[in-house]
Motif scaffolding. Structure first.
Motif, PDB file in Angstrom:
ATOM      1  N   MET A  95       0.822  -1.203   0.000  1.00  0.00           N
ATOM      2  CA  MET A  95       0.000   0.000   0.000  1.00  0.00           C
ATOM      3  C   MET A  95       0.862   1.260   0.000  1.00  0.00           C
ATOM      4  N   ALA A  96       1.918   1.290   0.817  1.00  0.00           N
ATOM      5  CA  ALA A  96       2.803   2.460   0.844  1.00  0.00           C
ATOM      6  C   ALA A  96       3.358   2.729  -0.555  1.00  0.00           C
ATOM      7  N   LYS A  97       3.775   1.685  -1.239  1.00  0.00           N
ATOM      8  CA  LYS A  97       4.299   1.842  -2.598  1.00  0.00           C
ATOM      9  C   LYS A  97       3.209   2.292  -3.565  1.00  0.00           C
ATOM     10  N   THR A  98       2.017   1.707  -3.440  1.00  0.00           N
ATOM     11  CA  THR A  98       0.893   2.084  -4.310  1.00  0.00           C
ATOM     12  C   THR A  98       0.545   3.553  -4.156  1.00  0.00           C
ATOM     13  N   LEU A  99       0.653   4.071  -2.944  1.00  0.00           N
ATOM     14  CA  LEU A  99       0.344   5.477  -2.682  1.00  0.00           C
ATOM     15  C   LEU A  99       1.471   6.413  -3.108  1.00  0.00           C
ATOM     16  N   GLY A 100       2.575   5.853  -3.577  1.00  0.00           N
ATOM     17  CA  GLY A 100       3.679   6.672  -4.057  1.00  0.00           C
ATOM     18  C   GLY A 100       4.689   7.059  -2.997  1.00  0.00           C
ATOM     19  N   ALA A 101       4.620   6.444  -1.823  1.00  0.00           N
ATOM     20  CA  ALA A 101       5.575   6.760  -0.760  1.00  0.00           C
ATOM     21  C   ALA A 101       6.941   6.196  -1.117  1.00  0.00           C
ATOM     22  N   ARG A 102       7.969   6.812  -0.569  1.00  0.00           N
ATOM     23  CA  ARG A 102       9.324   6.310  -0.805  1.00  0.00           C
ATOM     24  C   ARG A 102       9.952   5.886   0.515  1.00  0.00           C
ATOM     25  N   ALA A 103      10.704   4.810   0.460  1.00  0.00           N
ATOM     26  CA  ALA A 103      11.394   4.304   1.654  1.00  0.00           C
ATOM     27  C   ALA A 103      12.453   5.319   2.059  1.00  0.00           C
ATOM     28  N   GLU A 104      12.541   5.552   3.368  1.00  0.00           N
ATOM     29  CA  GLU A 104      13.432   6.617   3.823  1.00  0.00           C
ATOM     30  C   GLU A 104      14.390   6.203   4.928  1.00  0.00           C
ATOM     31  N   GLY A 105      14.076   5.226   5.703  1.00  0.00           N
ATOM     32  CA  GLY A 105      14.945   4.860   6.801  1.00  0.00           C
ATOM     33  C   GLY A 105      14.242   3.900   7.728  1.00  0.00           C
ATOM     34  N   ARG A 159       9.920   0.364   9.143  1.00  0.00           N
ATOM     35  CA  ARG A 159      10.527   1.040   7.998  1.00  0.00           C
ATOM     36  C   ARG A 159       9.741   2.325   7.804  1.00  0.00           C
ATOM     37  N   VAL A 160      10.435   3.430   7.594  1.00  0.00           N
ATOM     38  CA  VAL A 160       9.799   4.734   7.383  1.00  0.00           C
ATOM     39  C   VAL A 160       9.541   4.917   5.887  1.00  0.00           C
ATOM     40  N   TRP A 161       8.292   5.202   5.547  1.00  0.00           N
ATOM     41  CA  TRP A 161       7.894   5.507   4.169  1.00  0.00           C
ATOM     42  C   TRP A 161       7.344   6.917   4.152  1.00  0.00           C
ATOM     43  N   ARG A 162       7.821   7.768   3.251  1.00  0.00           N
ATOM     44  CA  ARG A 162       7.395   9.161   3.207  1.00  0.00           C
ATOM     45  C   ARG A 162       6.483   9.417   2.005  1.00  0.00           C
ATOM     46  N   HIS A 163       5.322  10.011   2.320  1.00  0.00           N
ATOM     47  CA  HIS A 163       4.373  10.495   1.318  1.00  0.00           C
ATOM     48  C   HIS A 163       4.628  11.992   1.182  1.00  0.00           C
ATOM     49  N   VAL A 164       4.815  12.464  -0.036  1.00  0.00           N
ATOM     50  CA  VAL A 164       5.140  13.869  -0.255  1.00  0.00           C
ATOM     51  C   VAL A 164       4.078  14.498  -1.140  1.00  0.00           C
TER      52      VAL A 164
END
Length: 184
Positions: free
Chosen positions: A144-154, A165-170
């Motif tokens: 879901m994080a990937k589908t929403l366009g989030a990027r792995a950050e740390g 795992r931190v996923w950032r939505h921008v």
């Protein structure tokens, strides 16, 4: 002395209505705590623990001015779970989280609810970004994080909640673009 009750936002999508469980028009007890209420994925089987969780979610709205929304399917008026920003003590920053009934993903209702919240956060609240903290073993949430366009950050570790795992939505606003470029 008459004091007005706080107003809470309502987010409307094509098939869903997202409302604050703290609002006067939503019966959180009936939707989440009564026998026969829908169980959410990973919901605690202990009724007392679930009560405390719902009370904490409602209190979050009053302490932060935002929080998780109850997801209501328009055609059935059924509560499908909770999605929205969450920022408890000990978190690195506000998190977009989700917890929905089984089957919500089969009709992409989870994605619709999350996109509605992201639009509200980025457009109405003017947030440049928000994170999601995802258990590395939770394949559905990673997807879901990937589908929403989030990027792995740390990575983030919490003493009680564990490793994430931190996923950032921008947002796609000027502020979000500056964040991506590292200007902010």
């Amino acid at each position: 002395m008459i004091v007005a009750a706080p107003s809470f936002p309502v987010i409307e999508t094509e098939r869903l209505r997202l409302v604050s469980p703290a609002g006067p028009d939503f019966d959180a007890e009936n939707a989440f705590l009564m026998p026969g209420a829908p169980r959410f994925l990973n919901q605690n089987a202990d009724a007392e623990a679930t009560w405390w969780s719902v009370a904490t979610i409602i209190g979050h709205w009053h302490l932060r001015g935002y929080g998780m929304f109850a997801v209501i399917e328009k055609t059935t008026d059924e509560a499908l779970g909770l999605v929205g920003p969450w920022f408890p003590k000990g978190w690195p920053e506000p998190e977009l989280c989700w917890n929905l009934v089984e089957g919500a993903d089969e009709r992409n209702l989870d994605q619709e609810a999350l996109r509605g919240v992201l639009d509200w956060l980025f457009t109405d609240q003017k947030w440049p970004s928000v994170i999601s903290l995802v258990d590395p073993g939770n394949a559905d949430s990673l997807r879901m994080a990937k589908t929403l366009g989030a990027r792995a950050e740390g990575k983030f570790t919490h003493d009680l909640a564990g490793n994430f795992r931190v996923w950032r939505h921008v947002s796609h606003t000027a502020a979000g673009k500056k964040l991506i470029a590292g200007v902010v």
